[in-house]
Design an enzyme around this catalytic site. Structure first.
Site, PDB file in Angstrom:
ATOM      1  N   PRO A   2       0.747  -1.301   0.032  1.00 17.85           N
ATOM      2  CA  PRO A   2      -0.067   0.049   0.105  1.00 17.85           C
ATOM      3  C   PRO A   2       0.951   1.172   0.010  1.00 17.85           C
ATOM      4  CG  PRO A   2      -0.614  -1.436   1.706  1.00 17.85           C
ATOM      5  CD  PRO A   2       0.704  -2.025   1.178  1.00 17.85           C
ATOM      6  N   GLU A   3       0.662   2.210  -1.047  1.00 20.45           N
ATOM      7  CA  GLU A   3       1.233   3.323  -1.042  1.00 20.45           C
ATOM      8  C   GLU A   3       0.215   4.431  -0.874  1.00 20.45           C
ATOM      9  OE1 GLU A   3       4.577   4.703  -2.850  1.00 20.45           O
ATOM     10  OE2 GLU A   3       5.416   2.690  -3.781  1.00 20.45           O
TER      11      GLU A   3
END
Length: 271
Positions: A2-3
DNA sequence: CCACGCTCCTGCGCGC
DNA sequence: TGCGCGCAGGAGCGTG
């Protein structure tokens, strides 16, 4: 992994399903995340309605009148709204119950965290000293230029330090540098204002495009099975070493910079 | 302040 | 086909 776009997409996915609903219980199956999950969460949240779901950097902030639940997804975490009868997987560590709906944290690698903060969550030590949000006023080429004077580390490494700008992780650092046509190994202090303006614009575009792409997967965050959710993205350079540049057809280079895989086009990107 | 390296953990891809 | 090894990665933190 997850960015920022994935975290923002998660926020937009879970928010409408849960805001206004009171917490009816908390189940902690495994408290051993990056920080130990507090054992008094239920005391803080039970009976209190969720007021809002905000994001600061890659942290999600679930606000109650009694304080805020702070969640970070690390690199393998996901947060979803599922029904009470949804089967529990082996990495489903925490459930926050909202009646018949459940907010479920899954995190196989347990690099994530879930903690509680009385009062303003932005006062939490992990959040208090973060740099600007890339998509908000205050961040731009002038800021990057200012905070990189005298720096000799590669620009790619400088971009990933959250005191300069938050939310630019390993993938989008390489992608943004490609879009700005800046070589990732360029010493950060040797880049001028003109190129920093281009780079700041590229960061905004890269993240905005990715959030837009995530919009199409929003349904996966509510009622999904917990496996879908990470959206496919069309990368220019990330993970494409040895393949042809989509712009000029040169072969994409890869090198480990500050322990992180870094990708660039040797023809499009100059030092 | 700056630079760097270590650490947490597990799924997956690769080589044999 | 099956097994085992090593890499990947966010970000805080300790050290020099």
């Amino acid at each position: 992994m997850p960015e920022l776009p994935e975290v923002e997409t998660t926020r937009r996915g879970i928010r409408p399903a849960l805001v206004g609903h009171p917490v009816t219980g908390v189940v902690v199956r495994n408290a051993r995340l990056r920080l130990p999950v507090p054992n008094d969460l239920e005391t803080h949240m039970s009976g209190h309605a969720l007021r809002d779901v905000r994001r600061r950097a890659k942290y999600l902030l679930l606000d109650f009148d009694s304080g805020s639940l702070i969640v970070h997804l690390g690199m393998s975490g996901s947060l979803r709204v599922v029904s009470r009868s949804a089967p529990v997987g082996s990495h489903d560590h925490v459930d926050v119950l909202f009646g018949c709906q459940v907010l479920r944290l899954r995190d196989p690698r347990r690099f994530g965290l879930l903690t509680w903060q009385d009062g303003d969550p932005l006062d939490h030590p992990l959040l208090a000293h973060l740099g600007p949000e890339p998509l908000e006023p205050g961040f731009g080429g002038a800021w990057l230029h200012q905070v990189t004077r005298g720096l000799r580390i590669p620009i790619k490494q400088a971009l990933m330090d959250s005191k300069r700008v938050v939310g630019v992780g390993n993938i989008y650092a390489s992608e943004s540098l490609f879009r700005a046509r800046v070589h990732p190994l360029t010493p950060a202090g040797r880049i001028g204002l003109v190129r920093y303006r281009r780079l700041a614009d590229a960061i905004k575009e890269t993240l905005t495009d990715a959030i837009r792409a995530g919009g199409s997967t929003l349904r996966d965050y509510v009622g999904g099975d917990g496996r879908a959710g990470y959206f496919q993205q069309h990368y220019f350079v990330y993970g494409r070493d040895g393949e042809s540049c989509r712009v000029c057809a040169a072969l994409i280079d890869r090198r480990v910079v500050a322990q992180r895989a870094t990708f660039w086009c040797p023809r499009c990107q100059r030092r």
